[in-house]
Design a protein around this motif. Structure first.
Motif, PDB file in Angstrom:
ATOM      1  N   GLY B  85       0.780  -1.226   0.000  1.00  0.00           N
ATOM      2  CA  GLY B  85       0.000   0.000   0.000  1.00  0.00           C
ATOM      3  C   GLY B  85       0.812   1.276   0.000  1.00  0.00           C
ATOM      4  N   PHE B  86       2.051   1.217   0.487  1.00  0.00           N
ATOM      5  CA  PHE B  86       2.918   2.376   0.472  1.00  0.00           C
ATOM      6  C   PHE B  86       3.881   2.325  -0.709  1.00  0.00           C
ATOM      7  CE2 PHE B  86       2.581   4.872   4.502  1.00  0.00           C
ATOM      8  CZ  PHE B  86       1.562   4.153   5.098  1.00  0.00           C
ATOM      9  N   ASP B 135      -0.198  -8.609  -1.095  1.00  0.00           N
ATOM     10  CA  ASP B 135      -1.429  -7.852  -1.266  1.00  0.00           C
ATOM     11  C   ASP B 135      -1.108  -6.374  -1.487  1.00  0.00           C
ATOM     12  OD1 ASP B 135      -3.809  -6.520  -1.031  1.00  0.00           O
ATOM     13  OD2 ASP B 135      -4.354  -7.362   0.925  1.00  0.00           O
ATOM     14  N   SER B 137      -2.950  -3.933  -1.504  1.00  0.00           N
ATOM     15  CA  SER B 137      -3.765  -3.030  -0.695  1.00  0.00           C
ATOM     16  C   SER B 137      -3.311  -2.993   0.763  1.00  0.00           C
ATOM     17  CB  SER B 137      -5.237  -3.462  -0.745  1.00  0.00           C
ATOM     18  OG  SER B 137      -5.464  -4.627   0.027  1.00  0.00           O
ATOM     19  N   ASN B 138      -2.311  -3.787   1.092  1.00  0.00           N
ATOM     20  CA  ASN B 138      -1.824  -3.841   2.471  1.00  0.00           C
ATOM     21  C   ASN B 138      -1.034  -2.560   2.768  1.00  0.00           C
ATOM     22  OD1 ASN B 138      -0.909  -4.528   4.975  1.00  0.00           O
ATOM     23  ND2 ASN B 138       0.295  -6.302   4.323  1.00  0.00           N
ATOM     24  N   GLY B 139      -1.591  -1.705   3.575  1.00  0.00           N
ATOM     25  CA  GLY B 139      -1.029  -0.368   3.766  1.00  0.00           C
ATOM     26  C   GLY B 139       0.120  -0.296   4.740  1.00  0.00           C
ATOM     27  N   ASP B 160       3.061 -10.156   7.602  1.00  0.00           N
ATOM     28  CA  ASP B 160       1.749 -10.679   7.977  1.00  0.00           C
ATOM     29  C   ASP B 160       1.755 -11.292   9.379  1.00  0.00           C
ATOM     30  OD1 ASP B 160       3.054 -13.099   7.674  1.00  0.00           O
ATOM     31  OD2 ASP B 160       1.918 -13.743   5.913  1.00  0.00           O
ATOM     32  N   VAL B 455      -8.062   2.522  13.527  1.00  0.00           N
ATOM     33  CA  VAL B 455      -8.206   1.109  13.189  1.00  0.00           C
ATOM     34  C   VAL B 455      -6.826   0.468  13.158  1.00  0.00           C
ATOM     35  CG1 VAL B 455      -8.968  -0.535  11.439  1.00  0.00           C
ATOM     36  CG2 VAL B 455     -10.260   1.578  11.812  1.00  0.00           C
ATOM     37  N   GLU B 458      -4.073   0.350  10.129  1.00  0.00           N
ATOM     38  CA  GLU B 458      -4.017   1.543   9.285  1.00  0.00           C
ATOM     39  C   GLU B 458      -3.099   2.560   9.953  1.00  0.00           C
ATOM     40  OE1 GLU B 458      -7.807   3.084   8.119  1.00  0.00           O
ATOM     41  OE2 GLU B 458      -8.573   1.124   7.503  1.00  0.00           O
ATOM     42  N   ILE B 459      -2.286   3.228   9.155  1.00  0.00           N
ATOM     43  CA  ILE B 459      -1.309   4.162   9.690  1.00  0.00           C
ATOM     44  C   ILE B 459      -2.018   5.228  10.536  1.00  0.00           C
ATOM     45  CG2 ILE B 459      -1.338   5.679   7.676  1.00  0.00           C
ATOM     46  CD1 ILE B 459       1.951   4.732   9.236  1.00  0.00           C
ATOM     47  N   ILE B 461      -0.849   8.566  12.610  1.00  0.00           N
ATOM     48  CA  ILE B 461       0.242   9.445  13.005  1.00  0.00           C
ATOM     49  C   ILE B 461      -0.228  10.738  13.655  1.00  0.00           C
ATOM     50  CG2 ILE B 461       1.826   8.465  11.308  1.00  0.00           C
ATOM     51  CD1 ILE B 461       1.394  10.846   9.535  1.00  0.00           C
ATOM     52  N   ILE B 559      10.855   5.303   0.184  1.00  0.00           N
ATOM     53  CA  ILE B 559      10.431   6.597   0.717  1.00  0.00           C
ATOM     54  C   ILE B 559      11.619   7.501   0.999  1.00  0.00           C
ATOM     55  CG2 ILE B 559       8.344   5.611   1.739  1.00  0.00           C
ATOM     56  CD1 ILE B 559       9.736   5.861   4.477  1.00  0.00           C
TER      57      ILE B 559
END
Lengths: 169, 582
Positions: B85-86, B135, B137-139, B160, B455, B458-459, B461, B559
């Motif tokens: 996801g990132f 995956d 979509s795994n953020g 995981d 949640v 989910e990131i 910050i 990043i």
């Protein structure tokens, strides 16, 4: 266009007259929202900053503040097209147009006209047709919607088990 | 096996007088204890080379006099470029080496084994199929910082939450356990084999989880003990989580304190030393008032029980993302005329610390970044920042507070450091500790999040910390005895890779694709070569066929582009590089 006015556009999202952009849309490039979803999701990775639902909350980009909510946006079609094509100089919103800042379609300016700190950032490159598709997606499936739903998430990722959808279960 | 047996084994090993210069086969507790000895000089058996994490290789065939002749010998391609996801993950793993075989992992944690024994090529031996779901979509931020050699197994940790042991001969999965079971938990670091246990650390604190460190049985992955880095109400340290003040008594449950870099181990005292990450959300202290123990800390844990022996918290009540997961250097050194058992640590907060590792007492500190503004200095008695107020529920450091009312601040160094997960090193012959990192500042602001919207997975910050102006980098050497920076070498780009120390050289690599060796004392460049992949992992020294080589993994920019268009144009192509002399 002066930088002063450009900044005003960036901050206030004023509607601008953009002859080239309007001309392309008036030429009958009907936007395809389904293709626009793909552009948003996995061509431009727009959700990295705006969040997958365009809520401005669930983005994954750590190098910039959260991007504005597109669900709450009231921008008109022409302005959406222009901002996607040209970006918002001086902000993290990048430009995506193939000819942006190489012809006069983006505020009549070239990259060399900008001071380094205000230079528009380059994003993924979209065809004008895909910008139109993306605008169609935003207008039909994002803007004006309330809280995201599980169904919307599953549809966005084409996968009900996508990780971001777990919050709705 | 208990540690006393390991020590006995080591004694027997030494008595046997193994003088071959290289031993191989099963990676026993005895071999791990002897990782810094002449018998294992050609091998790199654990991520930090030795339990003291010094990353010092005594190999000296490649040295300052001949390093100018170093050339690329061979390279191998690795997988793992699939995005999560990132985006695409970074190559952050330290290769392991045993008897001319190299073991590396990609950003999805997949282990690879290569044979370098012909001195010419990296022959693929196996790829262990962990069955990871890639995956998109795994953020999470994809990363894996290396493997552990344990007996006849090669152990990996996965995002995981699984820990998987692969047979070191065949690459077949031997055991596979779901060690992290709560939503959002997982691993981005490396496991740490200490002979009779495998130590792991839950890595995803910033994803609204609670950090922990655990020991697994190396035979089957069964959990032996677990220490939570954020205490639950009633436990020691819980008084530093003033969650009741916020109306959300559960704020500690998402408090972070992730353990996302493998720690050190002192066999003599049977103590593990692990660093912990920031409190979560990192930019919104009003969500989790208090000092937030045991975030931003060095933890000393009993290796047999996981019980906390002592802790030292560097930046209490943090709002600058100055987590302290980075390397814990164990050094025996005379300081101020006294022989000390030191734990030295390059803080992400820009300060180099020395502690007494027998009790966590502060010894000394030195600022190693060129621009540090978040504190006026460190209290020489307590080791705490001068501004620290133990009676305050919200700390205000020298840059001023950031808050939900809109106050912002600019902190230096950059929120990513200073140094970070980038491994540091220590040359015991010169008494110098080395670090690479970032020079710059970050603009901080708060954006509050309703607890109902948090949640796990989910990131989370609670604001933003973005680059303030241009970011560059630096290589630093610190004299541990004096606590002074002895040499500094500015770099064009922020550094992410980490350090290898050899007797007269200091090795590192740059985000623009340059691998380099510097004089160990002056940091004068002695050799460099640009191979084009971005480097966010440190090099190692090893032998194959009796000859010394340097190995390092490289890949995409991830990043670490930090606003540089030329860095952000580096595409993901995950590679293992080996350099050597003709």
């Amino acid at each position: 266009m002066t930088m002063t006015r450009l900044v005003a556009v960036s901050l206030a999202f004023l509607t601008l007259t953009t002859p080239m952009a309007l001309a392309q849309m008036e030429d009958g490039l009907a936007g395809d929202p389904e293709r626009g979803k793909v552009v948003y999701r996995s061509v431009g990775y727009c959700g990295n900053c705006h969040g997958w639902p365009g809520d401005g909350l669930t983005g994954t980009m750590l190098q910039a503040p959260a991007a504005p909510s597109l669900r709450e946006s009231t921008l008109d079609t022409e302005t959406l097209f222009e901002i996607i094509k040209c970006g918002l100089p001086g902000t993290p919103m990048p430009y995506h147009g193939r000819t942006a800042y190489r012809d006069d379609s983006c505020y009549g300016m070239a990259l060399a006209d900008f001071a380094p700190e205000n230079k528009p950032r380059r994003g993924k490159t979209f065809s004008d047709a895909d910008i139109t598709n993306l605008v169609a997606y935003l207008e039909t499936s994002v803007m004006g919607l309330g809280e995201p739903t599980f169904e919307e998430c599953a549809d966005f990722f084409d996968n009900p088990d996508a990780r971001p959808c777990s919050r709705f279960k | 096996m208990k540690m006393k047996h390991c020590v006995a084994g080591l004694t027997a090993l030494t008595a046997a007088g193994l003088a071959s210069g290289s031993i191989a086969g099963e990676v026993t507790a005895e071999r791990l204890l002897a990782a810094g000895t002449e018998a294992e000089a050609g091998n790199w058996l654990m991520v930090h080379k030795t339990f003291d994490s010094n990353r010092f290789s005594t190999l000296n065939e490649i040295n300052a006099d001949n390093v100018s002749g170093l050339r690329l010998i061979t390279a191998a391609t690795l997988g793992g470029t699939e995005p999560a996801g990132f985006g695409v993950g970074s190559m952050e793993a330290t290769p392991l080496a045993d008897d001319g075989f190299l073991y590396v992992s990609d950003p999805w944690g997949t282990p690879y084994k290569f044979d370098m024994n012909d001195g010419k090529s990296l022959k693929p031996v196996w790829v262990c199929d962990t069955g990871i779901d890639k995956d998109p979509s795994n953020g999470v931020i994809l990363a894996n910082r290396g493997l552990a050699l344990s007996g006849n197994n090669v152990v990996t940790v996965l995002n995981d939450g699984r820990v998987v042991a692969c047979d070191s001969e065949t690459g077949d999965v031997v055991w596979d356990v779901q060690a992290a079971t709560d939503q959002g938990e997982g691993f981005s670091n490396s496991p740490q084999a200490i002979g009779d246990k495998i130590i792991i650390g839950q890595s995803f604190g910033d994803w609204a989880t609670r950090g922990w460190i655990a020991a697994l049985d190396p035979d089957n992955g069964d959990e032996l003990w677990r220490f939570y880095t954020v205490p639950e109400p009633g436990q020691p340290g819980s008084e530093t989580w003033l969650c009741e003040e916020t109306g959300n008594p559960d704020c500690w449950k998402t408090g972070g304190g992730a353990a996302w870099v493998a720690g050190s181990f002192d066999p003599e005292s049977n103590t593990l030393f692990w660093g912990t990450g920031n409190p979560v959300p990192m930019y919104d202290p009003e969500y989790r008032p208090g000092d937030n123990l045991y975030t931003n800390s060095t933890l000393a844990l009993d290796a047999d029980t996981g019980e906390l022996k002592w802790h030292f918290q560097y930046t209490p009540g943090d709002y600058m993302d100055y987590d302290e997961v980075g390397i814990q250097l164990l050094i025996d050194k005379e300081i101020n005329g006294e022989e000390r058992k030191v734990l030295a640590h390059f803080g992400r907060n820009g300060i180099f610390y020395t502690l007494d590792r027998t009790n966590g007492a502060y010894i000394n500190s030195a600022t190693y970044v060129s621009n540090l503004n978040w504190t006026e200095g460190i209290d020489p008695k307590t080791g705490k920042p001068m501004e620290y107020d133990p009676s305050a529920s919200l700390q205000t450091y020298a840059i001023g507070a950031i808050d939900r009312a809109g106050a912002t601040a600019t902190t230096c160094p950059n929120i990513q450091g200073g140094t970070n997960f980038f491994p540091t090193a220590y040359n015991p012959e010169l008494g110098l500790a080395y670090a690479v990192g970032i020079e710059g500042c970050s603009d901080l602001s708060v954006r509050s999040v309703d607890p109902d919207d948090v949640v796990a997975g989910e990131i989370f910050i609670g604001g933003s910390g973005v680059n303030s102006g241009a970011q560059t980098g630096a290589i630093n050497a610190v004299d541990v005895a004096t606590g002074e920076v002895s040499a500094t070498r500015p770099t064009t780009y922020p550094m992410y890779s980490g350090v290898l120390a050899t007797p007269d050289l200091m090795w590192t690599a740059h985000t623009d694709g340059t691998v380099a060796a510097y004089d160990a004392t002056t940091l004068e460049e002695k050799w460099s070569m640009n191979v084009g992949t971005s480097f966010q992992a440190p090099p190692i020294a090893f032998t194959a066929g009796g000859k010394e080589y340097i190995a390092i993994v490289g890949g995409g920019i991830g990043i670490a582009g930090m606003g540089y268009a030329e860095l952000n144009s580096i595409q993901p192509a995950n590679m293992l590089w080996v350099f050597g002399l003709d």
